[in-house]
Design an enzyme around this catalytic site. Structure first.
Site, PDB file in Angstrom:
ATOM      1  N   ASP A  59       0.871  -1.171   0.000  1.00  0.00           N
ATOM      2  CA  ASP A  59       0.000   0.000   0.000  1.00  0.00           C
ATOM      3  C   ASP A  59       0.911   1.225   0.000  1.00  0.00           C
ATOM      4  O   ASP A  59       1.962   1.232   0.634  1.00  0.00           O
ATOM      5  CB  ASP A  59      -0.873  -0.030   1.256  1.00  0.00           C
ATOM      6  CG  ASP A  59      -1.881   1.103   1.308  1.00  0.00           C
ATOM      7  OD1 ASP A  59      -1.912   1.912   0.366  1.00  0.00           O
ATOM      8  OD2 ASP A  59      -2.629   1.173   2.293  1.00  0.00           O
ATOM      9  N   ASP A  89      -7.827  -7.296   0.087  1.00  0.00           N
ATOM     10  CA  ASP A  89      -7.028  -7.406   1.319  1.00  0.00           C
ATOM     11  C   ASP A  89      -7.806  -6.821   2.477  1.00  0.00           C
ATOM     12  O   ASP A  89      -8.691  -5.981   2.287  1.00  0.00           O
ATOM     13  CB  ASP A  89      -5.712  -6.632   1.179  1.00  0.00           C
ATOM     14  CG  ASP A  89      -5.928  -5.133   1.366  1.00  0.00           C
ATOM     15  OD1 ASP A  89      -5.646  -4.614   2.462  1.00  0.00           O
ATOM     16  OD2 ASP A  89      -6.430  -4.475   0.433  1.00  0.00           O
ATOM     17  N   CYS A 149     -12.226 -28.631   8.137  1.00  0.00           N
ATOM     18  CA  CYS A 149     -11.195 -27.656   7.771  1.00  0.00           C
ATOM     19  C   CYS A 149      -9.819 -28.313   7.764  1.00  0.00           C
ATOM     20  O   CYS A 149      -9.458 -29.033   8.710  1.00  0.00           O
ATOM     21  CB  CYS A 149     -11.206 -26.490   8.759  1.00  0.00           C
ATOM     22  SG  CYS A 149      -9.897 -25.281   8.478  1.00  0.00           S
ATOM     23  N   CYS A 154      -6.911 -26.834   8.039  1.00  0.00           N
ATOM     24  CA  CYS A 154      -5.860 -26.032   8.675  1.00  0.00           C
ATOM     25  C   CYS A 154      -5.202 -26.822   9.803  1.00  0.00           C
ATOM     26  O   CYS A 154      -5.813 -27.729  10.378  1.00  0.00           O
ATOM     27  CB  CYS A 154      -6.423 -24.710   9.197  1.00  0.00           C
ATOM     28  SG  CYS A 154      -7.243 -24.820  10.814  1.00  0.00           S
ATOM     29  N   CYS A 166      -7.354 -27.160  13.125  1.00  0.00           N
ATOM     30  CA  CYS A 166      -8.466 -28.118  13.102  1.00  0.00           C
ATOM     31  C   CYS A 166      -7.971 -29.538  12.865  1.00  0.00           C
ATOM     32  O   CYS A 166      -8.452 -30.494  13.489  1.00  0.00           O
ATOM     33  CB  CYS A 166      -9.480 -27.721  12.029  1.00  0.00           C
ATOM     34  SG  CYS A 166     -10.345 -26.159  12.372  1.00  0.00           S
ATOM     35  N   HIS A 174      -6.251 -20.667  11.427  1.00  0.00           N
ATOM     36  CA  HIS A 174      -7.544 -21.146  10.914  1.00  0.00           C
ATOM     37  C   HIS A 174      -8.214 -20.097  10.036  1.00  0.00           C
ATOM     38  O   HIS A 174      -8.716 -20.418   8.942  1.00  0.00           O
ATOM     39  CB  HIS A 174      -8.474 -21.520  12.070  1.00  0.00           C
ATOM     40  CG  HIS A 174      -9.884 -21.741  11.613  1.00  0.00           C
ATOM     41  ND1 HIS A 174     -10.307 -22.929  11.062  1.00  0.00           N
ATOM     42  CD2 HIS A 174     -10.948 -20.891  11.571  1.00  0.00           C
ATOM     43  CE1 HIS A 174     -11.578 -22.811  10.710  1.00  0.00           C
ATOM     44  NE2 HIS A 174     -11.987 -21.599  11.004  1.00  0.00           N
TER      45      HIS A 174
END
Length: 410
Positions: free
Chosen positions: A91, A266, A304, A306, A309, A335
């Site tokens: 940015d 974003d 999930c 991830c 999990c 997660h």
């Protein structure tokens, strides 16, 4: 940059694209986690990369203050400084004209900031913003724009839009003489507030400069507004350039923007909300601070992939530590980033397989259930021929329609 459109939705304006930058390939549409200070809070670069994330955001204004350009130059740029081997977008510092407005004074030359750390004045001009981003070494760099809140009305909105065009010209000149066009890609930012006429004027000016920019961002529309202005911009922006909607992070926002033709977004939302103990799921946000999770041995989401999990970490354990021990915030951050990636990856797969409208309907049905759909989402998707209300009997919710658990009674 090598940019290629791979597939298009036959109903909406959603598309799948392949974007190759100096640090690898990023498939679009994608969500970019925000590493403002060159770090995703609580995670190592290796952890972030292991989640399949290929593009993150660093902030020019903050990295200029700390650690400073001298340190970044000595390190060989932000990739080496933070140990991140994939792509970075920076940015320009324009957003801080709003978020740090009490510290800033805007003139035609640039923005004069008083450092929030020690009060020392810093002038951020279009040329200086580009020079800082050159030192950072980001793969995608943003023009410095004059940003006003979306709630601003009157002549200030027009002034900011026209100034953003003039500042784009100064950024282009600075970038073209830097010798870095082969590895750093300059994006223009469309401004104009909520005024369609000003948006069109800005689009006219910035599209006229297409051959001198690598992509386009849609700025000033991250505050939960109706998405008519995003559709207006996405409809007109060149199809052979990436389109980036700045500051969008709620899952329903992301999917609506994808349907309107946006490729990138974003937001700090998924990582910040994790630190407040909220996990994002396809059934809606899950407030792990609530007492109902005290004895739950379930993971956040049994489906999930991830690490949080997949390891079987229970909701009870997360409830126990989430806002007390840093490990809890880290686990939920991991997660939430995977959830965002699943939402966008699912969209890519659905577009490729010709079932994106069905993906949208399934997502909203599961995420909001019988509580009702946000009216703005329904209206935005109807504008691209997807009617979420077809075949369902749920209320329309005015306002943001965001789904949150606020208390143990929820």
């Amino acid at each position: 940059m090598q940019f290629e459109v791979i597939a298009k939705c036959r109903t909406t304006r959603a598309r799948v694209c392949r974007m190759e930058l100096a640090h690898g390939i990023t498939m679009l549409p994608t969500f970019m986690p925000v590493a403002t200070q060159a770090a995703i809070k609580g995670l190592t670069p290796q952890q972030v990369e292991s989640l399949g994330i290929t593009l993150i955001l660093n902030n020019t204004y903050h990295l200029n203050l700390r650690p400073g350009i001298k340190v970044l130059d000595e390190a060989g740029g932000a990739h080496k400084f933070q140990g991140w081997n994939r792509n970075i977008l920076t940015d320009s510092g324009g957003f801080q004209l709003v978020s740090l407005s009490k510290f800033a004074n805007i003139t035609e030359e640039g923005a004069l900031f008083a450092s929030p750390f020690n009060g020392q004045p810093t002038m951020l001009t279009p040329e200086e913003s580009l020079s800082i981003q050159h030192s950072i070494g980001a793969d995608i760099i943003m023009q410095l724009d004059d940003v006003v809140s979306s709630l601003t009305v009157g002549p200030r909105v027009s002034e900011a839009m026209h100034r953003s065009v003039r500042w784009l010209d100064r950024c282009i000149e600075q970038h073209e003489k830097s010798g870095r066009k082969d590895r750093q890609n300059l994006f223009a930012i469309v401004q104009g507030g909520l005024d369609p006429t000003l948006r069109d004027q800005c689009l006219d000016a910035m599209i006229a400069r297409k051959d001198r920019v690598a992509g386009y961002a849609i700025g000033g529309l991250s505050g939960g507004e109706e998405k008519g202005n995003i559709k207006q911009c996405a409809d007109r922006l060149p199809s052979d350039r990436p389109r980036y909607s700045m500051g969008v992070g709620f899952a329903e926002d992301l999917l609506v923007c994808v349907a309107l033709g946006v490729d990138m977004a974003d937001c700090v939302f998924p990582t910040r909300t994790a630190r407040f103990g909220v996990a994002l799921t396809f059934k809606g946000p899950l407030n792990l601070k609530l007492g109902k999770h005290t004895t739950s041995m379930e993971p956040i989401d049994k489906d999930c992939p991830c690490p949080t999990c997949a390891s079987g970490m229970s909701r009870a354990m997360l409830h126990h530590v989430v806002t007390i021990e840093t490990a809890g915030a880290h686990a939920v951050t991991i997660h939430n980033l995977v959830f965002q990636a699943q939402v966008m990856g699912g969209a890519r797969d659905a577009i490729l397989e010709g079932r994106f409208p069905e993906y949208l309907r399934a997502f909203f049905r599961d995420y909001f259930g019988d509580a009702g759909y946000p009216e703005w989402c329904v209206n935005a998707l109807r504008s691209v021929d997807v009617d979420l209300m077809e075949g369902v009997n749920v209320p329309l919710i005015r306002g943001s329609g965001a789904k949150w658990e606020y208390s143990d009674a929820a």
